[in-house]
Design a protein around this motif. Sequence first.
Motif, mmCIF file in Angstrom:
data_model
loop_
_atom_site.group_PDB
_atom_site.id
_atom_site.type_symbol
_atom_site.label_atom_id
_atom_site.label_comp_id
_atom_site.label_asym_id
_atom_site.label_seq_id
_atom_site.Cartn_x
_atom_site.Cartn_y
_atom_site.Cartn_z
ATOM 1 N N ARG A 94 0.748 -1.223 -0.077
ATOM 2 C CA ARG A 94 0.023 0.096 -0.194
ATOM 3 C C ARG A 94 0.890 1.281 -0.134
ATOM 4 N NH1 ARG A 94 -5.223 -1.066 0.461
ATOM 5 N NH2 ARG A 94 -5.839 -3.143 0.956
ATOM 6 N N LEU A 95 0.816 1.890 -1.171
ATOM 7 C CA LEU A 95 1.729 2.875 -1.591
ATOM 8 C C LEU A 95 0.786 4.028 -1.860
ATOM 9 C CD1 LEU A 95 4.572 4.187 -1.410
ATOM 10 C CD2 LEU A 95 5.032 3.121 -3.447
ATOM 11 N N ASP A 96 0.829 5.362 -1.584
ATOM 12 C CA ASP A 96 0.047 6.415 -2.079
ATOM 13 C C ASP A 96 1.006 6.696 -3.381
ATOM 14 O OD1 ASP A 96 -0.073 9.695 -2.524
ATOM 15 O OD2 ASP A 96 -1.893 8.607 -1.727
ATOM 16 N N ALA A 97 0.056 6.606 -4.627
ATOM 17 C CA ALA A 97 0.457 6.730 -5.945
ATOM 18 C C ALA A 97 1.147 8.575 -6.122
ATOM 19 C CB ALA A 97 -0.251 6.546 -6.848
ATOM 20 N N ARG A 98 0.229 9.264 -5.659
ATOM 21 C CA ARG A 98 0.652 10.605 -5.792
ATOM 22 C C ARG A 98 1.754 11.071 -5.032
ATOM 23 N NH1 ARG A 98 -5.485 13.485 -6.074
ATOM 24 N NH2 ARG A 98 -5.614 12.924 -8.338
ATOM 25 N N ARG A 298 -3.996 -18.329 -21.411
ATOM 26 C CA ARG A 298 -4.513 -17.535 -20.397
ATOM 27 C C ARG A 298 -4.198 -15.934 -20.735
ATOM 28 N NH1 ARG A 298 -1.248 -14.931 -16.460
ATOM 29 N NH2 ARG A 298 0.858 -15.332 -16.668
ATOM 30 N N GLU A 299 -4.859 -15.087 -19.883
ATOM 31 C CA GLU A 299 -4.870 -13.741 -19.956
ATOM 32 C C GLU A 299 -4.301 -13.126 -18.912
ATOM 33 O OE1 GLU A 299 -8.620 -13.285 -23.356
ATOM 34 O OE2 GLU A 299 -8.872 -13.102 -21.190
ATOM 35 N N ILE A 300 -3.621 -11.751 -19.172
ATOM 36 C CA ILE A 300 -3.107 -11.006 -18.152
ATOM 37 C C ILE A 300 -3.966 -9.804 -18.184
ATOM 38 C CG2 ILE A 300 -1.443 -9.619 -17.234
ATOM 39 C CD1 ILE A 300 0.681 -11.400 -18.260
ATOM 40 N N VAL A 301 -4.689 -9.287 -17.003
ATOM 41 C CA VAL A 301 -5.405 -7.990 -17.164
ATOM 42 C C VAL A 301 -4.878 -6.928 -16.874
ATOM 43 C CG1 VAL A 301 -7.500 -6.893 -16.036
ATOM 44 C CG2 VAL A 301 -7.434 -9.378 -16.114
ATOM 45 N N ILE A 302 -4.831 -6.061 -17.814
ATOM 46 C CA ILE A 302 -3.798 -4.753 -17.916
ATOM 47 C C ILE A 302 -4.803 -3.608 -17.867
ATOM 48 C CG2 ILE A 302 -2.002 -5.786 -19.135
ATOM 49 C CD1 ILE A 302 -3.002 -4.182 -21.649
ATOM 50 N N ALA A 303 -4.294 -2.157 -17.554
ATOM 51 C CA ALA A 303 -4.969 -1.165 -17.240
ATOM 52 C C ALA A 303 -4.194 -0.031 -17.974
ATOM 53 C CB ALA A 303 -5.238 -0.752 -15.972
ATOM 54 N N GLU A 304 -5.208 0.920 -18.462
ATOM 55 C CA GLU A 304 -4.704 2.109 -19.102
ATOM 56 C C GLU A 304 -5.153 3.309 -18.351
ATOM 57 O OE1 GLU A 304 -5.633 4.773 -23.204
ATOM 58 O OE2 GLU A 304 -5.244 2.663 -23.359
ATOM 59 N N GLY A 305 -4.385 4.341 -18.054
ATOM 60 C CA GLY A 305 -4.758 5.501 -17.372
ATOM 61 C C GLY A 305 -3.622 6.370 -17.129
ATOM 62 N N ARG A 306 -3.888 7.345 -16.258
ATOM 63 C CA ARG A 306 -2.827 8.192 -15.575
ATOM 64 C C ARG A 306 -2.999 8.700 -14.296
ATOM 65 N NH1 ARG A 306 -4.404 13.692 -16.132
ATOM 66 N NH2 ARG A 306 -2.633 14.616 -17.193
ATOM 67 N N VAL A 307 -1.972 8.821 -13.680
ATOM 68 C CA VAL A 307 -1.892 9.205 -12.095
ATOM 69 C C VAL A 307 -1.434 10.753 -12.221
ATOM 70 C CG1 VAL A 307 -1.107 9.132 -9.797
ATOM 71 C CG2 VAL A 307 -1.187 7.232 -11.254
ATOM 72 N N ALA A 308 -2.051 11.849 -11.622
ATOM 73 C CA ALA A 308 -1.647 12.966 -11.969
ATOM 74 C C ALA A 308 -1.804 13.807 -10.664
ATOM 75 C CB ALA A 308 -2.473 13.772 -12.912
ATOM 76 N N ARG A 309 -0.650 14.935 -10.291
ATOM 77 C CA ARG A 309 -0.765 15.690 -9.350
ATOM 78 C C ARG A 309 -1.494 17.140 -9.877
ATOM 79 N NH1 ARG A 309 4.526 16.389 -8.138
ATOM 80 N NH2 ARG A 309 4.092 17.655 -6.555
#
Length: 356
Positions: A94-98, A298-309
Amino acid sequence: MKITIVRPGDLGAAEIARWRELQRTEPDLGNPFLSPEFTLGVGRFRDTVRVAVAEDGGEVAAFFPHERGPLGIGHPVGFGLTDLQGIVAPADLRLDARALLRACGLGVWDFDHLIARQLPFAPYHRVRRVEPVMDLGAGFAAFEEEMRRAAPKTHRTIRYKERKLGRDVGEVRYEFASSDPADLTRLMAWKSGQYTRTGRTDRFARPWIVDLVRHFHETGFGVLSVLRAGDEPVSAHFGLRDGTVMAGWFPAYDTRFARYSPGMIGHLRLAAGCAAAGITEIAMGRGGKEFKEGFKGREIVIAEGRVARPTAGAGLHWVRATPLNRARGAVLDDPRLYRHADRVLKTYARMRGRTR
């Protein structure tokens, strides 16, 4: 938690060992794109590469490899070349991404192939997708038998065209790991031609990518496989290997032999070569879904997005990148749109060729 930012080359032997330990103990982290070798390799040719080393109680808890661009805009290492991204850490970290971005001096971190199960970035997913994986854990014979059951038409077509290639051109042979630089040069030329024909950006027009691929080939982190018919090289594949996992990277073929579907023949031969070499899975990456369906286990679940400050650089990045990313995602998610976009790009490439 203490976070220190270092260049890849400044990582010590103990830190590299800890990185590999985390890869061994966490699902999907064993992928070559998340290995220290990949970050170290890209760092040789890209001065923007950094690694955030997070320590908790005197022990390294996580590594966050990234690239830092102008205005604090960050990307995964080798962005645009990687099919899996993320933080190298225990799944329950558990690590705060921002806070992580603040420590890295980043205003935004953009991702498009992130391991979706990673908790720090879960709130920032815009969309989730899957990447297919060839499962060779039970050996090639079991893999081929499952393919014959799940995708009989695909399997029959590959084997028929392989036999026809042998009759028309010469005995079909497969070299799993070629060390010949000339074979690599040929693959890059074929791939550049494919990029041009299909209207895509030619990655091998960038000298640093050429140098990176040659470096991985010379060090053995990259595996160059070549399919031949008689004395003719027909197709080739350059992938990255980390222990028992291979990441597919650059497949290409000689267009003179296109009617034999050399890429599909090469993929089946690659599976056999990998299984014989102790590789238990091949991550095939996103894209070309219809072709890969017949091979996946099999499959790996991946995600697209962005972390922003809240920074000026993050705002500018949103204006420039978000509409394009959404459009690209819509195309990749809809096979009809994908085929239409592919035809448009190929038409554009032909028109561009005529005007030169």
